[in-house]
Design a protein around this motif. Structure first.
Motif, short mmCIF file in Angstrom:
data_model
loop_
_atom_site.label_atom_id
_atom_site.label_comp_id
_atom_site.label_asym_id
_atom_site.label_seq_id
_atom_site.Cartn_x
_atom_site.Cartn_y
_atom_site.Cartn_z
N UNK A 95 1.19 -1.56 0.27
CA UNK A 95 -0.24 0.08 -0.41
C UNK A 95 0.86 1.17 0.26
N UNK A 96 2.10 1.27 0.01
CA UNK A 96 2.71 2.76 0.08
C UNK A 96 3.95 1.55 -0.62
N UNK B 187 6.16 -1.64 2.10
CA UNK B 187 4.86 -1.78 3.36
C UNK B 187 6.02 -3.43 3.54
N UNK B 188 6.07 -3.37 4.71
CA UNK B 188 7.02 -4.09 5.42
C UNK B 188 6.29 -4.81 6.59
N UNK B 189 5.61 -5.92 6.37
CA UNK B 189 5.39 -6.61 7.52
C UNK B 189 6.73 -7.45 8.77
N UNK C 38 4.53 0.79 6.77
CA UNK C 38 4.80 1.09 5.76
C UNK C 38 5.37 3.12 5.54
N UNK C 39 6.56 3.33 4.26
CA UNK C 39 6.53 4.37 3.99
C UNK C 39 7.38 5.08 2.56
N UNK C 40 7.34 5.77 2.39
CA UNK C 40 8.13 6.01 0.94
C UNK C 40 7.14 6.90 0.39
N UNK C 41 6.12 7.22 0.89
CA UNK C 41 5.48 8.59 0.38
C UNK C 41 4.34 8.70 1.25
N UNK C 42 3.70 10.07 1.11
CA UNK C 42 2.98 10.72 2.59
C UNK C 42 1.52 10.66 2.28
#
Ligand code: 5GP
Ligand code: ZN
Length: 116
Positions: free
Chosen positions: A36-37, A40-42, A106-110
């Motif tokens: 979702x980004x 996105x790591x679990x 979750x990261x990589x965009x706002x």
């Protein structure tokens, strides 16, 4: 202690494929199959716990590792400064789908400020 019907227990054991980014004696981290980004790591405990409802003081070291691995993963992903969200879903009202406790990174965009 693996749950025979649990897909995440099978990922920990390497019995089904995943894009693993980290594993130690307590936790395994792998990329979400439906990201979702950009990141996105679990992050999951190696031993089966259904959700945060299963946590006891006995799990303190593992639960601590689930969080302390976050800055290490964020550094590898290049998102320490840009930031990220950590999400844990528990039970039906928490939208938990996979019944093996997991922390979403979750990261990589706002992302939207509001929860949801
Ligand atoms: P939940 O809604 O339970 O918090 O999130 C479960 C997450 O697990 C979802 O984001 C979903 O895409 C991910 N997922 C489900 N099955 C698999 C799988 O077999 N492999 C991987 N890498 N991710 C999965
Ligand atoms: Zn499991």
């Amino acid at each position: 202690m693996a749950n025979q019907d649990c897909i995440f227990c099978k990922i920990v054991a390497g019995e089904i494929p995943s894009d693993k980014v980290f594993q130690d004696e307590w936790v395994t981290a792998f990329r979400d199959i439906n990201p979702l980004a950009p990141t996105h790591i679990l992050i999951i405990p190696n031993n089966h716990l259904t959700s945060t409802n299963d946590l006891t003081p006995y799990h303190a070291a593992m639960a601590g590792r689930m969080l302390t691995v976050v800055p290490e993963l964020a550094a590898k992903e290049g998102i320490v400064e840009s930031g990220y969200r950590l999400i844990m879903n528990t039970g039906p009202d928490g939208n938990q789908v996979v019944m093996h406790m997991h922390l979403h990174l979750l990261g990589g965009h706002r992302m939207k400020h509001a929860m949801g």
